[in-house]
Design a protein around this motif. Structure first.
Motif, PDB file in Angstrom:
ATOM      1  N   LEU A   7      30.216  41.243  25.763  1.00  0.00           N
ATOM      2  CA  LEU A   7      30.711  41.563  27.096  1.00  0.00           C
ATOM      3  C   LEU A   7      32.100  42.188  26.982  1.00  0.00           C
ATOM      4  CD1 LEU A   7      29.704  38.295  28.984  1.00  0.00           C
ATOM      5  CD2 LEU A   7      28.567  40.514  29.096  1.00  0.00           C
ATOM      6  N   THR A   8      32.409  43.089  27.891  1.00  0.00           N
ATOM      7  CA  THR A   8      33.718  43.752  27.822  1.00  0.00           C
ATOM      8  C   THR A   8      34.867  42.769  27.973  1.00  0.00           C
ATOM      9  OG1 THR A   8      33.620  44.236  30.185  1.00  0.00           O
ATOM     10  CG2 THR A   8      32.846  45.950  28.677  1.00  0.00           C
ATOM     11  N   SER A   9      34.625  41.667  28.646  1.00  0.00           N
ATOM     12  CA  SER A   9      35.693  40.678  28.823  1.00  0.00           C
ATOM     13  C   SER A   9      36.010  39.924  27.542  1.00  0.00           C
ATOM     14  CB  SER A   9      35.320  39.688  29.929  1.00  0.00           C
ATOM     15  OG  SER A   9      34.121  39.033  29.608  1.00  0.00           O
ATOM     16  N   HIS A  10      35.124  40.009  26.560  1.00  0.00           N
ATOM     17  CA  HIS A  10      35.335  39.296  25.303  1.00  0.00           C
ATOM     18  C   HIS A  10      35.754  40.231  24.165  1.00  0.00           C
ATOM     19  CE1 HIS A  10      33.685  35.528  26.879  1.00  0.00           C
ATOM     20  NE2 HIS A  10      32.841  36.305  27.539  1.00  0.00           N
ATOM     21  N   THR A  20      43.905  41.898  37.094  1.00  0.00           N
ATOM     22  CA  THR A  20      44.102  42.487  38.412  1.00  0.00           C
ATOM     23  C   THR A  20      44.677  41.407  39.317  1.00  0.00           C
ATOM     24  OG1 THR A  20      42.235  43.974  38.103  1.00  0.00           O
ATOM     25  CG2 THR A  20      42.992  43.629  40.361  1.00  0.00           C
ATOM     26  N   VAL A  21      45.850  41.679  39.879  1.00  0.00           N
ATOM     27  CA  VAL A  21      46.470  40.746  40.822  1.00  0.00           C
ATOM     28  C   VAL A  21      46.226  41.317  42.213  1.00  0.00           C
ATOM     29  CG1 VAL A  21      48.594  39.621  41.572  1.00  0.00           C
ATOM     30  CG2 VAL A  21      48.200  40.039  39.146  1.00  0.00           C
ATOM     31  N   ARG A  22      45.566  40.536  43.042  1.00  0.00           N
ATOM     32  CA  ARG A  22      45.253  40.929  44.412  1.00  0.00           C
ATOM     33  C   ARG A  22      46.365  40.392  45.315  1.00  0.00           C
ATOM     34  NH1 ARG A  22      41.227  39.050  46.815  1.00  0.00           N
ATOM     35  NH2 ARG A  22      40.204  40.930  47.514  1.00  0.00           N
ATOM     36  N   ILE A  23      47.244  41.255  45.772  1.00  0.00           N
ATOM     37  CA  ILE A  23      48.375  40.855  46.611  1.00  0.00           C
ATOM     38  C   ILE A  23      47.877  40.807  48.055  1.00  0.00           C
ATOM     39  CG2 ILE A  23      50.733  41.392  47.291  1.00  0.00           C
ATOM     40  CD1 ILE A  23      50.840  43.157  44.689  1.00  0.00           C
ATOM     41  N   VAL A  24      47.779  39.590  48.601  1.00  0.00           N
ATOM     42  CA  VAL A  24      47.220  39.396  49.939  1.00  0.00           C
ATOM     43  C   VAL A  24      48.370  39.260  50.937  1.00  0.00           C
ATOM     44  CG1 VAL A  24      45.728  37.979  51.390  1.00  0.00           C
ATOM     45  CG2 VAL A  24      45.221  38.211  48.947  1.00  0.00           C
ATOM     46  N   LYS A  25      48.501  40.256  51.804  1.00  0.00           N
ATOM     47  CA  LYS A  25      49.531  40.229  52.836  1.00  0.00           C
ATOM     48  C   LYS A  25      49.047  39.477  54.071  1.00  0.00           C
ATOM     49  CE  LYS A  25      52.376  43.118  55.759  1.00  0.00           C
ATOM     50  NZ  LYS A  25      52.774  44.459  56.142  1.00  0.00           N
ATOM     51  N   SER A  26      47.810  39.757  54.499  1.00  0.00           N
ATOM     52  CA  SER A  26      47.268  39.135  55.699  1.00  0.00           C
ATOM     53  C   SER A  26      45.798  38.807  55.479  1.00  0.00           C
ATOM     54  CB  SER A  26      47.416  40.072  56.895  1.00  0.00           C
ATOM     55  OG  SER A  26      46.691  39.587  58.006  1.00  0.00           O
ATOM     56  N   THR A  79      38.121  35.779  40.959  1.00  0.00           N
ATOM     57  CA  THR A  79      36.864  35.835  40.213  1.00  0.00           C
ATOM     58  C   THR A  79      37.166  36.094  38.747  1.00  0.00           C
ATOM     59  OG1 THR A  79      34.672  36.856  40.100  1.00  0.00           O
ATOM     60  CG2 THR A  79      36.494  38.313  40.588  1.00  0.00           C
ATOM     61  N   LYS A  80      36.256  35.653  37.898  1.00  0.00           N
ATOM     62  CA  LYS A  80      36.352  35.933  36.467  1.00  0.00           C
ATOM     63  C   LYS A  80      35.369  37.050  36.141  1.00  0.00           C
ATOM     64  CE  LYS A  80      37.838  31.320  35.211  1.00  0.00           C
ATOM     65  NZ  LYS A  80      37.668  30.196  34.309  1.00  0.00           N
ATOM     66  N   ALA A  81      35.624  37.747  35.061  1.00  0.00           N
ATOM     67  CA  ALA A  81      34.766  38.860  34.660  1.00  0.00           C
ATOM     68  C   ALA A  81      33.324  38.398  34.498  1.00  0.00           C
ATOM     69  CB  ALA A  81      35.266  39.466  33.357  1.00  0.00           C
ATOM     70  N   THR A 126      40.052  39.132  34.589  1.00  0.00           N
ATOM     71  CA  THR A 126      40.077  38.156  35.669  1.00  0.00           C
ATOM     72  C   THR A 126      40.865  38.740  36.835  1.00  0.00           C
ATOM     73  OG1 THR A 126      39.955  36.276  34.147  1.00  0.00           O
ATOM     74  CG2 THR A 126      40.879  35.832  36.308  1.00  0.00           C
ATOM     75  N   GLU A 127      40.406  38.462  38.054  1.00  0.00           N
ATOM     76  CA  GLU A 127      41.145  38.870  39.253  1.00  0.00           C
ATOM     77  C   GLU A 127      41.845  37.638  39.817  1.00  0.00           C
ATOM     78  OE1 GLU A 127      39.027  41.189  42.163  1.00  0.00           O
ATOM     79  OE2 GLU A 127      37.779  42.097  40.610  1.00  0.00           O
ATOM     80  N   ILE A 128      43.150  37.768  40.049  1.00  0.00           N
ATOM     81  CA  ILE A 128      43.964  36.662  40.538  1.00  0.00           C
ATOM     82  C   ILE A 128      44.568  37.055  41.884  1.00  0.00           C
ATOM     83  CG2 ILE A 128      46.005  35.240  40.092  1.00  0.00           C
ATOM     84  CD1 ILE A 128      45.471  35.670  37.100  1.00  0.00           C
TER      85      ILE A 128
END
Length: 147
Positions: A7-10, A20-26, A79-81, A126-128
């Protein structure tokens, strides 16, 4: 299709991953900006280091100017890859007990200096999500989207 391919994640080592950091404003208006970080060393980076890095990027990058008026105090895995994603587009409402990596809010204080991201289960791709904990709690009580 070759089933023997990893897998590409490994493929990438834990000392050189892409996050990927998901910056949540609202939450209700689904204002989210993805910020991709490359060459992150998971074995040395703590959640505290990561939130400081992204806060600094928000405060110095012109493209993130609209995201400066929120107090970002929490990091949580979205989510994780190669894993399943939540049906909720803004935030994963599950796994509050084990996927919250860092929180400075007094009602849910989680220090982020003791363990590295690698020790907390973060892996390549991983997306955080980075957000305000009290706004998250309000949205979780009534997950109504206004847009």
């Amino acid at each position: 299709m070759n089933i023997d391919e990893p897998l590409t994640s490994h493929v990438r080592p834990a000392t050189d991953v892409i996050l990927t950091v998901r910056i949540v404003k609202s939450f209700p208006y689904r204002n989210v900006k993805n910020h991709v970080l490359s060459s992150v060393n998971l074995k040395e980076t703590t959640p505290s280091d990561l939130i400081k890095l992204v806060r600094n990027t928000i405060n110095t990058s012109g493209g993130l100017r609209p995201y400066r008026n929120v107090t970002y105090d929490t990091l949580k895995i979205y989510t994780k890859a190669h894993g399943s994603k939540s049906m909720q587009l803004v935030i994963n409402l599950d796994h509050d007990d084990d996927w919250v990596l860092f929180c400075e809010d007094a009602s849910n204080l989680i220090a982020g200096e003791e363990k590295s991201l690698y020790e907390l289960g973060v892996e390549n791709e991983t997306e955080i999500s980075m957000f305000n904990w009290s706004e998250y709690q309000k949205f979780k009580e009534n997950p109504e989207e206004k847009w």
